[in-house]
Scaffold this motif. Structure first.
Motif, mmCIF file in Angstrom:
data_model
loop_
_atom_site.group_PDB
_atom_site.id
_atom_site.type_symbol
_atom_site.label_atom_id
_atom_site.label_comp_id
_atom_site.label_asym_id
_atom_site.label_seq_id
_atom_site.Cartn_x
_atom_site.Cartn_y
_atom_site.Cartn_z
ATOM 1 N N GLY A 25 -9.980 -7.873 -19.362
ATOM 2 C CA GLY A 25 -10.823 -8.705 -20.222
ATOM 3 C C GLY A 25 -12.248 -8.856 -19.714
ATOM 4 O O GLY A 25 -12.861 -9.902 -19.894
ATOM 5 N N GLY A 26 -12.764 -7.826 -19.045
ATOM 6 C CA GLY A 26 -14.121 -7.883 -18.535
ATOM 7 C C GLY A 26 -14.263 -8.585 -17.193
ATOM 8 O O GLY A 26 -15.362 -8.679 -16.654
ATOM 9 N N ASN A 27 -13.166 -9.111 -16.646
ATOM 10 C CA ASN A 27 -13.186 -9.792 -15.352
ATOM 11 C C ASN A 27 -12.607 -8.898 -14.270
ATOM 12 O O ASN A 27 -11.620 -8.191 -14.505
ATOM 13 C CB ASN A 27 -12.337 -11.071 -15.397
ATOM 14 N N GLN A 28 -13.195 -8.932 -13.078
ATOM 15 C CA GLN A 28 -12.627 -8.255 -11.920
ATOM 16 C C GLN A 28 -12.125 -9.315 -10.954
ATOM 17 O O GLN A 28 -12.802 -10.316 -10.711
ATOM 18 C CB GLN A 28 -13.664 -7.383 -11.208
ATOM 19 N N PHE A 29 -10.943 -9.100 -10.381
ATOM 20 C CA PHE A 29 -10.350 -10.059 -9.456
ATOM 21 C C PHE A 29 -9.309 -9.338 -8.617
ATOM 22 O O PHE A 29 -8.940 -8.193 -8.901
ATOM 23 C CB PHE A 29 -9.725 -11.243 -10.214
ATOM 24 N N GLU A 30 -8.833 -10.011 -7.562
ATOM 25 C CA GLU A 30 -7.826 -9.409 -6.695
ATOM 26 C C GLU A 30 -6.436 -9.857 -7.114
ATOM 27 O O GLU A 30 -6.224 -11.014 -7.485
ATOM 28 C CB GLU A 30 -8.075 -9.800 -5.239
ATOM 29 N N VAL A 31 -5.504 -8.911 -7.060
ATOM 30 C CA VAL A 31 -4.088 -9.193 -7.251
ATOM 31 C C VAL A 31 -3.355 -8.666 -6.023
ATOM 32 O O VAL A 31 -3.848 -7.771 -5.330
ATOM 33 C CB VAL A 31 -3.510 -8.539 -8.537
ATOM 34 N N VAL A 32 -2.192 -9.225 -5.743
ATOM 35 C CA VAL A 32 -1.393 -8.777 -4.613
ATOM 36 C C VAL A 32 -0.111 -8.154 -5.154
ATOM 37 O O VAL A 32 0.611 -8.775 -5.935
ATOM 38 C CB VAL A 32 -1.056 -9.950 -3.660
ATOM 39 N N ILE A 33 0.156 -6.918 -4.724
ATOM 40 C CA ILE A 33 1.373 -6.221 -5.145
ATOM 41 C C ILE A 33 2.584 -6.926 -4.562
ATOM 42 O O ILE A 33 2.606 -7.300 -3.391
ATOM 43 C CB ILE A 33 1.360 -4.754 -4.679
ATOM 44 N N VAL A 34 3.632 -7.091 -5.394
ATOM 45 C CA VAL A 34 4.924 -7.617 -4.957
ATOM 46 C C VAL A 34 5.877 -6.454 -4.702
ATOM 47 O O VAL A 34 6.550 -6.386 -3.687
ATOM 48 C CB VAL A 34 5.521 -8.576 -6.013
ATOM 49 N N ASN A 35 5.941 -5.522 -5.670
ATOM 50 C CA ASN A 35 6.769 -4.328 -5.510
ATOM 51 C C ASN A 35 6.220 -3.211 -6.385
ATOM 52 O O ASN A 35 5.422 -3.449 -7.292
ATOM 53 C CB ASN A 35 8.257 -4.610 -5.790
ATOM 54 N N VAL A 36 6.657 -1.977 -6.063
ATOM 55 C CA VAL A 36 6.189 -0.796 -6.779
ATOM 56 C C VAL A 36 7.373 0.062 -7.189
ATOM 57 O O VAL A 36 8.442 0.006 -6.582
ATOM 58 C CB VAL A 36 5.223 0.049 -5.913
ATOM 59 N N SER A 37 7.172 0.863 -8.231
ATOM 60 C CA SER A 37 8.151 1.865 -8.657
ATOM 61 C C SER A 37 7.369 3.072 -9.150
ATOM 62 O O SER A 37 6.138 3.031 -9.235
ATOM 63 C CB SER A 37 9.049 1.324 -9.772
ATOM 64 N N ALA A 38 8.070 4.116 -9.506
ATOM 65 C CA ALA A 38 7.395 5.326 -9.985
ATOM 66 C C ALA A 38 6.549 5.043 -11.223
ATOM 67 O O ALA A 38 5.498 5.642 -11.412
ATOM 68 C CB ALA A 38 8.420 6.413 -10.282
ATOM 69 N N GLY A 39 6.971 4.099 -12.066
ATOM 70 C CA GLY A 39 6.277 3.875 -13.329
ATOM 71 C C GLY A 39 5.460 2.611 -13.427
ATOM 72 O O GLY A 39 4.844 2.348 -14.453
ATOM 73 N N GLY A 40 5.452 1.803 -12.357
ATOM 74 C CA GLY A 40 4.707 0.560 -12.470
ATOM 75 C C GLY A 40 4.793 -0.294 -11.229
ATOM 76 O O GLY A 40 5.178 0.168 -10.157
ATOM 77 N N LEU A 41 4.439 -1.560 -11.409
ATOM 78 C CA LEU A 41 4.411 -2.477 -10.282
ATOM 79 C C LEU A 41 4.452 -3.907 -10.780
ATOM 80 O O LEU A 41 4.184 -4.173 -11.953
ATOM 81 C CB LEU A 41 3.152 -2.257 -9.439
ATOM 82 N N ALA A 42 4.819 -4.808 -9.878
ATOM 83 C CA ALA A 42 4.717 -6.240 -10.126
ATOM 84 C C ALA A 42 3.653 -6.774 -9.184
ATOM 85 O O ALA A 42 3.574 -6.358 -8.024
ATOM 86 C CB ALA A 42 6.056 -6.929 -9.862
ATOM 87 N N VAL A 43 2.807 -7.661 -9.704
ATOM 88 C CA VAL A 43 1.726 -8.231 -8.901
ATOM 89 C C VAL A 43 1.707 -9.743 -9.045
ATOM 90 O O VAL A 43 2.138 -10.284 -10.068
ATOM 91 C CB VAL A 43 0.341 -7.666 -9.311
ATOM 92 N N ARG A 44 1.199 -10.425 -8.004
ATOM 93 C CA ARG A 44 0.888 -11.844 -8.122
ATOM 94 C C ARG A 44 -0.450 -11.932 -8.844
ATOM 95 O O ARG A 44 -1.425 -11.306 -8.437
ATOM 96 C CB ARG A 44 0.823 -12.503 -6.743
#
Length: 115
Positions: A25-44
């Motif tokens: 949405g035009g904003n840049q910010f930091e996220v922290v990865i929780v877990n990863v997979s071949a097709g995606g990820l979960a982030v805080r």
């Protein structure tokens, strides 16, 4: 025929804690990865940044000294007391970015299996 049920099975998830820069949405910010997979990820995800299903997100990852932009789409959102707010992202990377993503997932899998 479409994809078989087995080809749509959920990919294994691997724990990984790493900070990424996200754009939404035009904003840049930091996220922290929780877990990863071949097709995606979960982030805080920051509580103040609104998100809904099918919103587009761009993530920046650095692999081997090269910065890659990964296009993703929001697939789910979860709020819990311990983790705060988590968002699931499905990746749509280009070929070069996909190679970098596979390397990151492979390293996370190796680290988790050796722990």
């Amino acid at each position: 025929g479409g994809p078989s049920a087995s080809s749509r099975a959920r990919s294994p998830r691997f724990a990984l804690e790493r900070t990424l820069v996200a754009e939404h949405g035009g904003n840049q910010f930091e996220v922290v990865i929780v877990n990863v997979s071949a097709g995606g990820l979960a982030v805080r995800w920051p509580a103040e940044i609104p998100v809904s299903d099918d919103d587009d997100v761009t993530l920046e990852i650095e692999e081997d000294g090269v910065l890659h932009a990964l296009d993703a789409v929001v697939r789910w959102e979860l709020r819990c007391a311990e983790q705060g707010r988590a968002v699931g992202l499905e990746l749509h990377p280009d070929d070069q970015a996909h190679s970098a993503w596979r390397q990151l997932v492979h390293r996370a899998a190796r680290t988790e299996m050796s722990a």
